[in-house]
Design a protein around this motif. Structure first.
Motif, PDB file in Angstrom:
ATOM      1  N   GLU A  53    -112.859 -43.126  22.808  1.00  0.00           N
ATOM      2  CA  GLU A  53    -112.732 -43.267  21.355  1.00  0.00           C
ATOM      3  C   GLU A  53    -114.114 -43.220  20.714  1.00  0.00           C
ATOM      4  O   GLU A  53    -114.257 -42.859  19.553  1.00  0.00           O
ATOM      5  CB  GLU A  53    -112.039 -44.579  21.008  1.00  0.00           C
ATOM      6  CG  GLU A  53    -110.564 -44.604  21.309  1.00  0.00           C
ATOM      7  CD  GLU A  53    -109.883 -45.866  20.830  1.00  0.00           C
ATOM      8  OE1 GLU A  53    -108.750 -46.107  21.267  1.00  0.00           O
ATOM      9  OE2 GLU A  53    -110.477 -46.609  20.032  1.00  0.00           O
TER      10      GLU A  53
ATOM     11  N   SER B  44    -113.570 -50.328  19.860  1.00  0.00           N
ATOM     12  CA  SER B  44    -113.092 -49.014  20.293  1.00  0.00           C
ATOM     13  C   SER B  44    -112.976 -48.999  21.808  1.00  0.00           C
ATOM     14  O   SER B  44    -113.765 -49.625  22.518  1.00  0.00           O
ATOM     15  CB  SER B  44    -114.078 -47.924  19.853  1.00  0.00           C
ATOM     16  OG  SER B  44    -114.050 -47.744  18.471  1.00  0.00           O
TER      17      SER B  44
ATOM     18  N   HIS C  89    -107.992 -38.482  21.573  1.00  0.00           N
ATOM     19  CA  HIS C  89    -109.333 -38.938  21.956  1.00  0.00           C
ATOM     20  C   HIS C  89    -110.016 -37.917  22.860  1.00  0.00           C
ATOM     21  O   HIS C  89    -111.221 -37.674  22.735  1.00  0.00           O
ATOM     22  CB  HIS C  89    -109.247 -40.283  22.678  1.00  0.00           C
ATOM     23  CG  HIS C  89    -108.678 -41.375  21.838  1.00  0.00           C
ATOM     24  ND1 HIS C  89    -108.950 -41.494  20.496  1.00  0.00           N
ATOM     25  CD2 HIS C  89    -107.859 -42.418  22.153  1.00  0.00           C
ATOM     26  CE1 HIS C  89    -108.310 -42.549  20.021  1.00  0.00           C
ATOM     27  NE2 HIS C  89    -107.647 -43.112  20.991  1.00  0.00           N
TER      28      HIS C  89
END
Length: 296
Positions: A141, A135, A78
């Motif tokens: 993310e 998310s 990420h």
């Protein structure tokens, strides 16, 4: 003997193996051979001095004790993706990619808005992620999220932008067959067919509202908003849709009902560290204005 720290190359292989449950599938995702995946995992196990992967007839799985490495790999992934999005063209402060996470019902109006925004700022790039799960914006993310529930994370900025109001809709054919006049009374829910969510989404407030009104017959269920819309258009039953969306779908009739209809709050969410990033500020401001107008 000193234990070597795993590198990103090591961790990305372990992460791919965790997600795909086989050396072959992990290799395909990473673009390397099965033998390379196996060799790298064996080398990582030897370096750490413990097994990381269980190899069985049903496939492979990461050992419970290695899940902290999987979590670390996800955080690095990420972070690298966020860094990629943060790389902009030095000639424009707005250049770069903005990744937005939304539920399926918001996809079409969001896409229309972002298309207009790119006409004004063509240096902006967008990634729109439609997903039923949320998310993790605190771990980058995604850069911006549109949510119907609040987060407890202190690193996120959450702006309340209004309430999403729901209404009951059915196809013209269903109304003609089952609901002359388009009126649904409080005591009639149990004798009608409904189109509803499936799986964990049955716990959504709008779905619970239907059940509380007496709805029991759900001949069509799905976790996809598009599937529910299509089934409703095809006369499979009554559906509780966002009011603004239902009005736009051709062939649907809004039903009159003598009980209060539900609504849910909507929040615009982004990471606190992104508040001063020009492209995030521009996109978030445009989204906030559009949502407040649509939900007013």
């Amino acid at each position: 003997m000193q234990t070597l720290a795993p590198t990103w190359d090591d961790l990305r292989i372990l992460l791919a193996l965790h997600r795909n449950n086989s050396f072959l599938a992990a290799g395909r995702v990473l673009g390397v051979s099965t033998s390379t995946v196996a060799r790298r995992i064996e080398a990582l196990e030897a370096a750490l001095g413990r097994p990381l992967v269980h190899r069985g007839s049903a496939g492979t799985s990461v050992e419970p004790g290695a899940l902290e490495l999987v979590f670390l790999a996800e955080q690095l992934e990420h972070g690298l993706e966020a860094a990629r999005r943060d790389e902009g063209n030095a000639t424009s402060s707005l250049a770069g990619t903005v990744r937005i996470s939304v539920g399926e019902g918001f996809v079409r109006p969001l896409t229309l808005l972002l298309s207009e925004l790119r006409r004004k700022h063509p240096e902006l790039h967008f990634e729109v992620i439609s997903e039923s799960r949320m998310s993790d914006l605190s771990r980058r993310e995604a850069d911006i999220g549109i949510r119907k529930t609040r987060s407890s994370s202190p690193v996120l900025v959450e702006k309340s932008v209004g309430r999403l109001r729901f209404a009951l809709f059915a196809s013209q054919s269903y109304v003609e067959r089952r609901l002359r006049g388009g009126q649904l009374r409080a005591g009639d829910f149990e004798r009608h067919d409904f189109v509803g969510y499936d799986g964990p989404m049955r716990k959504l407030p709008q779905e619970q509202w239907l059940v509380a009104q007496g709805a029991t017959r759900f001949p069509f269920r799905s976790n996809s908003d598009f599937a529910l819309q299509t089934a409703t258009e095809r006369g499979q039953g009554i559906c509780l849709l966002a009011e603004a969306l239902g009005r736009e779908l051709e062939g649907l009739v809004r039903l009159d009902v003598d009980v209060p209809l539900p609504s849910v709050p909507v929040f615009l969410v982004f990471h606190r560290e992104l508040r001063q990033v020009p492209r995030i500020r521009v996109v978030a401001s445009a989204l906030e204005a559009a949502l407040r107008h649509a939900l007013s």
